[in-house]
Design a protein around this motif. Structure first.
Motif, PDB file in Angstrom:
ATOM      1  N   GLU A  37     -10.458 -46.621 -53.379  1.00 32.36           N
ATOM      2  CA  GLU A  37     -10.912 -45.343 -52.660  1.00 32.36           C
ATOM      3  C   GLU A  37     -10.860 -44.216 -53.607  1.00 32.36           C
ATOM      4  N   PHE A  38     -10.335 -44.223 -54.813  1.00 28.48           N
ATOM      5  CA  PHE A  38     -10.328 -43.373 -55.619  1.00 28.48           C
ATOM      6  C   PHE A  38     -11.457 -43.409 -56.649  1.00 28.48           C
ATOM      7  N   MET A  39     -12.539 -44.503 -56.487  1.00 26.78           N
ATOM      8  CA  MET A  39     -13.421 -44.854 -57.438  1.00 26.78           C
ATOM      9  C   MET A  39     -14.285 -43.678 -57.506  1.00 26.78           C
ATOM     10  N   PRO A  40     -14.739 -42.794 -56.875  1.00 25.99           N
ATOM     11  CA  PRO A  40     -15.428 -41.463 -57.049  1.00 25.99           C
ATOM     12  C   PRO A  40     -14.808 -40.613 -58.110  1.00 25.99           C
ATOM     13  N   ILE A  41     -13.544 -40.266 -58.071  1.00 21.09           N
ATOM     14  CA  ILE A  41     -12.555 -39.652 -59.116  1.00 21.09           C
ATOM     15  C   ILE A  41     -12.830 -40.243 -60.301  1.00 21.09           C
ATOM     16  N   PHE A  42     -12.570 -41.573 -60.307  1.00 22.47           N
ATOM     17  CA  PHE A  42     -12.851 -42.524 -61.784  1.00 22.47           C
ATOM     18  C   PHE A  42     -14.141 -42.166 -62.370  1.00 22.47           C
ATOM     19  N   GLU A  43     -15.218 -42.067 -61.597  1.00 23.05           N
ATOM     20  CA  GLU A  43     -16.544 -41.823 -62.144  1.00 23.05           C
ATOM     21  C   GLU A  43     -16.675 -40.468 -62.461  1.00 23.05           C
ATOM     22  N   GLU A  44     -16.094 -39.625 -61.736  1.00 21.20           N
ATOM     23  CA  GLU A  44     -16.459 -38.113 -61.941  1.00 21.20           C
ATOM     24  C   GLU A  44     -15.675 -37.814 -63.227  1.00 21.20           C
ATOM     25  N   TRP A  45     -14.410 -38.514 -63.586  1.00 19.22           N
ATOM     26  CA  TRP A  45     -13.681 -38.042 -64.655  1.00 19.22           C
ATOM     27  C   TRP A  45     -14.190 -38.719 -65.817  1.00 19.22           C
ATOM     28  N   ALA A  46     -14.930 -39.861 -65.700  1.00 23.22           N
ATOM     29  CA  ALA A  46     -15.294 -40.415 -66.998  1.00 23.22           C
ATOM     30  C   ALA A  46     -15.723 -39.757 -68.200  1.00 23.22           C
ATOM     31  N   SER A  47     -16.707 -38.896 -68.014  1.00 23.89           N
ATOM     32  CA  SER A  47     -17.238 -38.206 -69.154  1.00 23.89           C
ATOM     33  C   SER A  47     -16.468 -37.132 -69.716  1.00 23.89           C
ATOM     34  N   ASP A  48     -15.510 -36.691 -69.099  1.00 24.82           N
ATOM     35  CA  ASP A  48     -14.539 -35.505 -69.522  1.00 24.82           C
ATOM     36  C   ASP A  48     -13.245 -36.208 -69.785  1.00 24.82           C
ATOM     37  N   TYR A  49     -13.030 -37.549 -69.713  1.00 24.91           N
ATOM     38  CA  TYR A  49     -11.619 -37.915 -69.901  1.00 24.91           C
ATOM     39  C   TYR A  49     -10.883 -37.734 -71.160  1.00 24.91           C
ATOM     40  N   ASP A  50     -11.754 -38.025 -71.943  1.00 29.08           N
ATOM     41  CA  ASP A  50     -11.152 -37.970 -73.529  1.00 29.08           C
ATOM     42  C   ASP A  50     -10.831 -36.797 -73.789  1.00 29.08           C
ATOM     43  N   ASN A  51     -11.493 -35.714 -73.401  1.00 31.92           N
ATOM     44  CA  ASN A  51     -11.464 -34.181 -73.650  1.00 31.92           C
ATOM     45  C   ASN A  51     -10.302 -34.003 -72.880  1.00 31.92           C
ATOM     46  N   GLU A  52      -9.948 -34.258 -71.613  1.00 33.20           N
ATOM     47  CA  GLU A  52      -8.894 -34.099 -70.873  1.00 33.20           C
ATOM     48  C   GLU A  52      -7.498 -34.438 -71.721  1.00 33.20           C
TER      49      GLU A  52
END
Length: 219
Positions: A4-19
């Motif tokens: 159910e959290f998949m949309p969050i994973f997809e949204e975070w992907a491009s910025d995750y390493d910056n985070e």
């Protein structure tokens, strides 16, 4: 598991390493010491490692650099796309799956690892997953998880209130939405399923749990 959290994973992907490198002030405390935590997981791991939630491949890369055999499992195609763009990971056979549903592995493992993943499982899913991991590991095999967790419900409530008071509304919403475990409950799940555990706090949010299999349990 936590799909159910998949949309969050997809949204975070491009910025995750910056985070994880402190690029978002709201999450800076969550990711404090991130690379040190990955180093600790790597150091404590055995030789043949099943990694859940490999994400953009940061822990995978460290495990491989340390000479481990790694089976990384990740449900998010966006995360996988970023991981496979990294030169050290472009030939790694990432596996599609999650902490409960994943392919049969070609060899016996001695360690199961993840970082900031286990809280996506509900309480019953956590216990069910730990039971299954007992079946996968030999006596002496380890589960090594870094994750946000809390000593008590009171402590959890206090941190949520503090985040709201400091207007860290996105982080507060995450803390209320996802299934962050209480350490006494998590320790009980491991104990019931044949593991001896130790917990070490790594930053204000994240703890490192090392669970060593001491007993076989019934399937």
């Amino acid at each position: 598991m936590g799909l159910e959290f998949m949309p969050i994973f997809e949204e975070w992907a491009s910025d995750y390493d910056n985070e994880v490198n402190g690029g978002n002030p709201e999450y800076r405390e969550v990711f404090a010491g991130y690379w040190r935590i990955l180093e600790e997981i790597t150091t404590l791991s055995g030789e043949i490692v099943l990694e859940f939630g490999s994400g953009t491949g940061n822990l995978t890369e460290k495990l491989l650099a340390a000479g481990k055999t790694v089976y990384p499992v990740e449900p998010s195609q966006e995360m996988l796309n970023i991981a496979q763009q990294k030169s050290a990971l472009k030939d790694v056979p990432f596996l599609a799956g999650d902490m409960e549903a994943f392919p049969v592995l070609p060899e016996k493992i001695d360690t199961i690892v993840s970082n900031l993943v286990f809280h996506h499982l509900t309480a019953s899913e956590k216990e069910r997953a730990i039971h299954r991991y007992n079946q996968l590991l030999p006596i002496g095999g380890k589960i090594i998880f870094g994750d946000t967790m809390f000593l008590s419900k009171k402590g959890y409530n206090e941190i949520v209130a503090a985040e709201k008071a400091h207007n860290r509304t996105e982080l507060a919403a995450d803390l209320e939405r996802e299934y962050y475990p209480l350490i006494p409950e998590l320790e009980a799940y491991f104990s019931t399923n044949g593991f001896q555990t130790s917990f070490r706090q790594m930053n204000r949010f994240v703890w490192l749990v090392v669970a060593e299999k001491s007993t076989e349990v019934e399937k």
